[in-house]
Scaffold this motif. Structure first.
Motif, mmCIF file in Angstrom:
data_model
loop_
_atom_site.group_PDB
_atom_site.id
_atom_site.type_symbol
_atom_site.label_atom_id
_atom_site.label_comp_id
_atom_site.label_asym_id
_atom_site.label_seq_id
_atom_site.Cartn_x
_atom_site.Cartn_y
_atom_site.Cartn_z
ATOM 1 N N UNK A 150 0.846 -1.202 0.000
ATOM 2 C CA UNK A 150 0.000 0.000 0.000
ATOM 3 C C UNK A 150 0.872 1.239 0.000
ATOM 4 N N UNK A 151 1.929 1.234 0.788
ATOM 5 C CA UNK A 151 2.838 2.380 0.867
ATOM 6 C C UNK A 151 3.509 2.625 -0.484
ATOM 7 N N UNK A 152 3.961 1.515 -1.079
ATOM 8 C CA UNK A 152 4.618 1.651 -2.385
ATOM 9 C C UNK A 152 3.609 2.195 -3.411
ATOM 10 N N UNK A 153 2.421 1.661 -3.424
ATOM 11 C CA UNK A 153 1.401 2.131 -4.360
ATOM 12 C C UNK A 153 1.042 3.586 -4.083
ATOM 13 N N UNK A 154 0.935 3.935 -2.788
ATOM 14 C CA UNK A 154 0.627 5.310 -2.416
ATOM 15 C C UNK A 154 1.725 6.254 -2.909
ATOM 16 N N UNK A 156 3.714 5.684 -5.342
ATOM 17 C CA UNK A 156 3.645 5.693 -6.808
ATOM 18 C C UNK A 156 2.548 6.657 -7.278
ATOM 19 N N UNK A 157 1.410 6.594 -6.627
ATOM 20 C CA UNK A 157 0.333 7.502 -7.030
ATOM 21 C C UNK A 157 0.705 8.953 -6.725
ATOM 22 N N UNK A 158 1.377 9.165 -5.598
ATOM 23 C CA UNK A 158 1.826 10.532 -5.273
ATOM 24 C C UNK A 158 2.834 11.032 -6.302
ATOM 25 N N UNK A 159 3.729 10.152 -6.703
ATOM 26 C CA UNK A 159 4.738 10.534 -7.697
ATOM 27 C C UNK A 159 4.063 10.830 -9.024
ATOM 28 N N UNK A 160 3.099 10.009 -9.363
ATOM 29 C CA UNK A 160 2.399 10.229 -10.620
ATOM 30 C C UNK A 160 1.630 11.562 -10.572
ATOM 31 N N UNK A 161 1.038 11.855 -9.466
ATOM 32 C CA UNK A 161 0.322 13.113 -9.296
ATOM 33 C C UNK A 161 1.290 14.283 -9.384
ATOM 34 N N UNK A 162 2.424 14.099 -8.752
ATOM 35 C CA UNK A 162 3.439 15.138 -8.753
ATOM 36 C C UNK A 162 3.951 15.351 -10.199
ATOM 37 N N UNK A 163 4.176 14.269 -10.902
ATOM 38 C CA UNK A 163 4.647 14.364 -12.278
ATOM 39 C C UNK A 163 3.560 14.989 -13.172
ATOM 40 N N UNK A 164 2.323 14.659 -12.927
ATOM 41 C CA UNK A 164 1.242 15.204 -13.721
ATOM 42 C C UNK A 164 1.069 16.669 -13.413
#
Length: 167
Positions: A150-154, A156-164
């Motif tokens: 869950x932490x890794x996925x979280x 990843x989603x934060x990084x994707x949001x940050x990149x977006x």
């Protein structure tokens, strides 16, 4: 027979030297002479009684003989009774020893069974505790992996949001 001692009315004679009994006084009455053959016959009969009886304590008086025999019988009965009591006591002692040995053997068997049961219970308890511990460890491990995932996925989603957001 020889004359050993002479009183007025009593003449003490002794039997021939091969006789086994003590001399007894024989009464001599001058008015009535006893025949020598009668005296010798009485002496022979008493000698025969002495030789036929196995005990040396035989008396001329039958009452004394009966008393002695009854005493011997009483002593013999007492000895038999004592022997029976001893044998009974020996048997009881042997029986008690056998019973005690059996009781001791049974007691040891019970102790051995208790040891086996307590050992089984101890092993079962240890296995149960190990199983619970293992289940707990597996549960914790799965939780750790879940949280990690869950932490890794979280992240990843934060990084994707940050990149977006940067784009």
């Amino acid at each position: 027979p020889k004359n050993n001692n002479t009183d007025n009315n009593v003449q003490v004679t002794s039997a021939p030297s091969n006789s086994k009994r003590n001399p007894l006084p024989k009464f001599h009455n001058p008015k009535k002479q006893m025949n020598n053959s009668v005296i010798s016959r009485i002496s022979e009969e008493s000698d025969n009684n002495l030789t036929t009886n196995s005990n040396s304590n035989v008396s001329v008086n039958p009452v004394i003989n009966n008393v002695r025999r009854s005493k011997e019988e009483i002593i013999k009965k007492k000895n038999l009774s004592v022997a029976e009591l001893r044998e009974q006591r020996r048997l009881e002692t042997a029986e008690a020893a056998a019973f005690n040995a059996e009781a001791e053997r049974t007691r040891r068997e019970v102790i051995e069974l208790r040891k086996k049961l307590s050992e089984r219970f101890r092993k079962a308890k240890i296995e149960r505790e190990q199983k619970l511990r293992q289940e707990h460890l597996e549960k914790v491990e799965s939780e750790i992996q879940f949280k990690s995932l869950v932490h890794v996925e979280h992240k990843q989603t934060l990084k994707e949001k940050e990149d977006a957001r940067r784009r």
